[in-house]
Design a protein around this motif. Sequence first.
Motif, PDB file in Angstrom:
ATOM      1  N   LEU B   8       1.135  -1.174  -0.109  1.00 28.94           N
ATOM      2  CA  LEU B   8       0.100   0.001   0.042  1.00 28.94           C
ATOM      3  C   LEU B   8       0.699   1.170  -0.077  1.00 28.94           C
ATOM      4  N   LEU B   9       0.348   2.176  -0.699  1.00 35.94           N
ATOM      5  CA  LEU B   9       1.215   3.465  -0.569  1.00 35.94           C
ATOM      6  C   LEU B   9       0.723   4.389   0.526  1.00 35.94           C
ATOM      7  N   GLU B  10       1.485   5.032   1.014  1.00 40.19           N
ATOM      8  CA  GLU B  10       1.017   5.878   2.192  1.00 40.19           C
ATOM      9  C   GLU B  10       0.729   7.429   1.430  1.00 40.19           C
ATOM     10  N   VAL B  19      -1.379   8.547  -7.992  1.00 42.62           N
ATOM     11  CA  VAL B  19       0.270   8.579  -8.076  1.00 42.62           C
ATOM     12  C   VAL B  19       0.366   7.845  -9.440  1.00 42.62           C
ATOM     13  N   VAL B  20       1.761   8.553 -10.022  1.00 42.48           N
ATOM     14  CA  VAL B  20       2.112   7.592 -11.209  1.00 42.48           C
ATOM     15  C   VAL B  20       3.395   6.635 -10.814  1.00 42.48           C
ATOM     16  N   GLU B  49      10.056   6.414  -2.672  1.00 41.61           N
ATOM     17  CA  GLU B  49      10.479   5.026  -2.985  1.00 41.61           C
ATOM     18  C   GLU B  49       9.561   3.977  -2.172  1.00 41.61           C
ATOM     19  N   VAL B  50       9.186   2.994  -2.731  1.00 44.79           N
ATOM     20  CA  VAL B  50       8.383   1.958  -1.961  1.00 44.79           C
ATOM     21  C   VAL B  50       9.303   0.696  -1.624  1.00 44.79           C
ATOM     22  N   TYR B  51       9.121   0.354  -0.376  1.00 43.63           N
ATOM     23  CA  TYR B  51      10.007  -0.810   0.278  1.00 43.63           C
ATOM     24  C   TYR B  51       9.212  -1.920   0.507  1.00 43.63           C
ATOM     25  N   SER B  71      -5.311   4.538  -2.653  1.00 44.47           N
ATOM     26  CA  SER B  71      -5.758   3.425  -1.843  1.00 44.47           C
ATOM     27  C   SER B  71      -5.640   2.021  -2.284  1.00 44.47           C
ATOM     28  N   SER B  72      -5.141   1.972  -3.361  1.00 37.17           N
ATOM     29  CA  SER B  72      -5.120   0.661  -4.245  1.00 37.17           C
ATOM     30  C   SER B  72      -3.605   0.369  -3.870  1.00 37.17           C
ATOM     31  N   PRO B  73      -3.527  -1.093  -3.581  1.00 32.71           N
ATOM     32  CA  PRO B  73      -1.935  -1.506  -3.491  1.00 32.71           C
ATOM     33  C   PRO B  73      -1.382  -1.603  -5.002  1.00 32.71           C
ATOM     34  N   ILE B  74       0.019  -1.108  -5.025  1.00 29.45           N
ATOM     35  CA  ILE B  74       0.399  -1.290  -6.326  1.00 29.45           C
ATOM     36  C   ILE B  74       0.909  -2.860  -6.543  1.00 29.45           C
ATOM     37  N   GLY B  75       0.866  -3.735  -5.548  1.00 32.25           N
ATOM     38  CA  GLY B  75       1.147  -4.916  -5.994  1.00 32.25           C
ATOM     39  C   GLY B  75       1.011  -5.844  -4.728  1.00 32.25           C
ATOM     40  N   TYR B  76       1.601  -6.933  -4.615  1.00 25.91           N
ATOM     41  CA  TYR B  76       1.350  -7.864  -3.510  1.00 25.91           C
ATOM     42  C   TYR B  76       2.706  -8.638  -3.180  1.00 25.91           C
TER      43      TYR B  76
END
Lengths: 258, 416
Positions: B8-10, B19-20, B49-51, B71-76
């Motif tokens: 999830l993105l903060e 977001v892009v 950056e997403v960790y 609010s959408s997960p960019i992945g799992y």
Amino acid sequence: MRPVVEIMFGDFTMLAADQWINHAAKFEYMYAGQVKVPVVIRTAMGGKRGYGATHSQSLEKHLLGVPGTRVLALHHRFDPAEIYSRLLGDVVAQKPTLVIENKVMYGEKASSDAPEGFKWFHSGHDFPISYLRCADQPDATILCYGGMLMDAEKAVEQLFSEYDIIVEVICPTQLYPLQRDALIPLVRRSNKLLVVEEGHGFCGYGSEVLASLYELDTQLKIRRVASYPQHIPSAKPLELVVLPGVQRIVSETLELTK
Amino acid sequence: MIATTPILLERDNVNDESVVLVCWHIEHGGKVAAETLLAEVETSKANVEVYASVEGYLQWAFPAGADVPVSSPIGYISTEPLTGGALRAPTKSSAGNSTAGSMSNGTLAVPTATPLGPVALVVDTSGAAFVFASPRQRISRLAAKMMEEHGLTAGQFAGKFLIRKQDVLDLLNPPAPKPPAVMAQQASALPAAAITQPYTEVPLSKMKRFEGAALAAGVRNAVSSAVVVTCFTRGLRKNLKNHPVETGNLSAVIVYEVSRLLRKYPVLNATHRKGVMLQYDQVNLGFALDDGRGLKVAVFHDADQMSLQQVADELLALTTAYVQNKLTPTQISNATFTISDLSGLGVSDFYPIISENQSGILGVSGEQFAPGSEYGFYTMNLTFDHQLSDGRTAARFLNDLKKRLQVYEEATLAAI
């Protein structure tokens, strides 16, 4: 360490009204800020379970507007665990907080599922305003809280598929203090606002929200739905007539968008 | 049993609903350790950056370049390697379908509250920046009936998510084009004249679009006017650098002095709202940075409380963060006044634009010397909101600043 008190039926919060209004709310003020009262009272309000006149009410309106206090209502589109973790953490201001939980939601799983074509968003407030948005121009907006959200969502489905009407929903977590300025841009998407609450409407949450928002924008067309002014019957079919439900939300929205 | 953890993105600022997703650093299906850098996303304010929060196998929900709702997960991240259909990386066209499925898995959106206290909710009412993950369309009963009668298909309603009777009617009888609004709501929304020359469309970055919208909002809110003063100098910039005690730079001195002057001229540390002046309690001084990689306004929070040394240190920290692309949203938010220093670009004078929710911006130009002369000059330009202040106040502010800078110059000259 924060004291958390559970009152199993919200109907009995009134027994603690004096402690709440005259003590908890005022200590910080009367002792010139030397003490804080970070007490959390969680209580279950709401009917539709056939529990009868004294175990089904939504009495929160009587405790809204006491300076120094905060009233929250949980719903299933924003994680209640997150609300409690913020409430019991050190980030938010410490003050007496009443948390309304709705009985019918105890069996519901919290998720951010939205009707097809819509999506849930949450504001950045400590206790966020959740809002259901669509990409197209809405015809009306429903504002509700707590347990009424489930009915509002069903009404959104029905209004679109059967009546060709697009309705967005706003669901604040924080009932008091009212986040008036944050609500108005959401309401202005349609300029037509239906406020839905489960308790009695006279001098209720809906009246205050509508008056506050209308003062900011007299272009708003407003309407409200609340329980009929009578006691809640034990017989479930009668109870469902007295309390607001999907059909009343649908018909009031149709009136609003006429 | 396979457990999956959504990425999830903060929500780092309330302006962004999407977001892009700039790039993935790990392949779809790749194995990741906890704390691995997974991806980079571009918000309207910064690149983030997403960790990875846990160890496992990465499953993309969106391809690089996708516009992702916050609010959408960019992945799992799943505990077992991906097999079968899950191994196929989502493409732009399939991203919607795959996320529509995963979003309804009961994933909870828990946005983080911004650390700056109460936040006003900013809602984009234009709908332009509002992107849905699911491209599936939904048709009301009435619309479906009419579409069947007229042999229409959902594909003919591209761009519509909820198709209603009116949409069908609009398709059958296209409405007459609306006359252009007299006052455009946004600079970008101005009715543009038809272009007769051949051209290539170059999409603007999200950051540039946000910058444009913020500036246009500032232009809409303020009635701009400007005052210029010319300051004579024997090389203030050079002298400050060489000064044995104040080895600072002119920018730090200007930030320091302006932040104190703003307490004397509160109308320049304010904004206009419907006939009311909102004077800011804090002096948060914005300092425009641009070395070619995009304009950012770095903010000195409570600048009037900082010593000159603290200002100089903070300036170094902010410019370093800018160069390394590590400015945090807090470091570029909530400025109450802005300074734009183009002295390094050989500019002799310019007209800066007031930013959103501010009432003034100071432009500092470069020192000009006649060949062979030790005496030169530079100009300072104050753009101010005439609804709140006036030319006289602006002139007094600039002359005060000029005097203060002269004191530095005299002091440094005396010391050399």
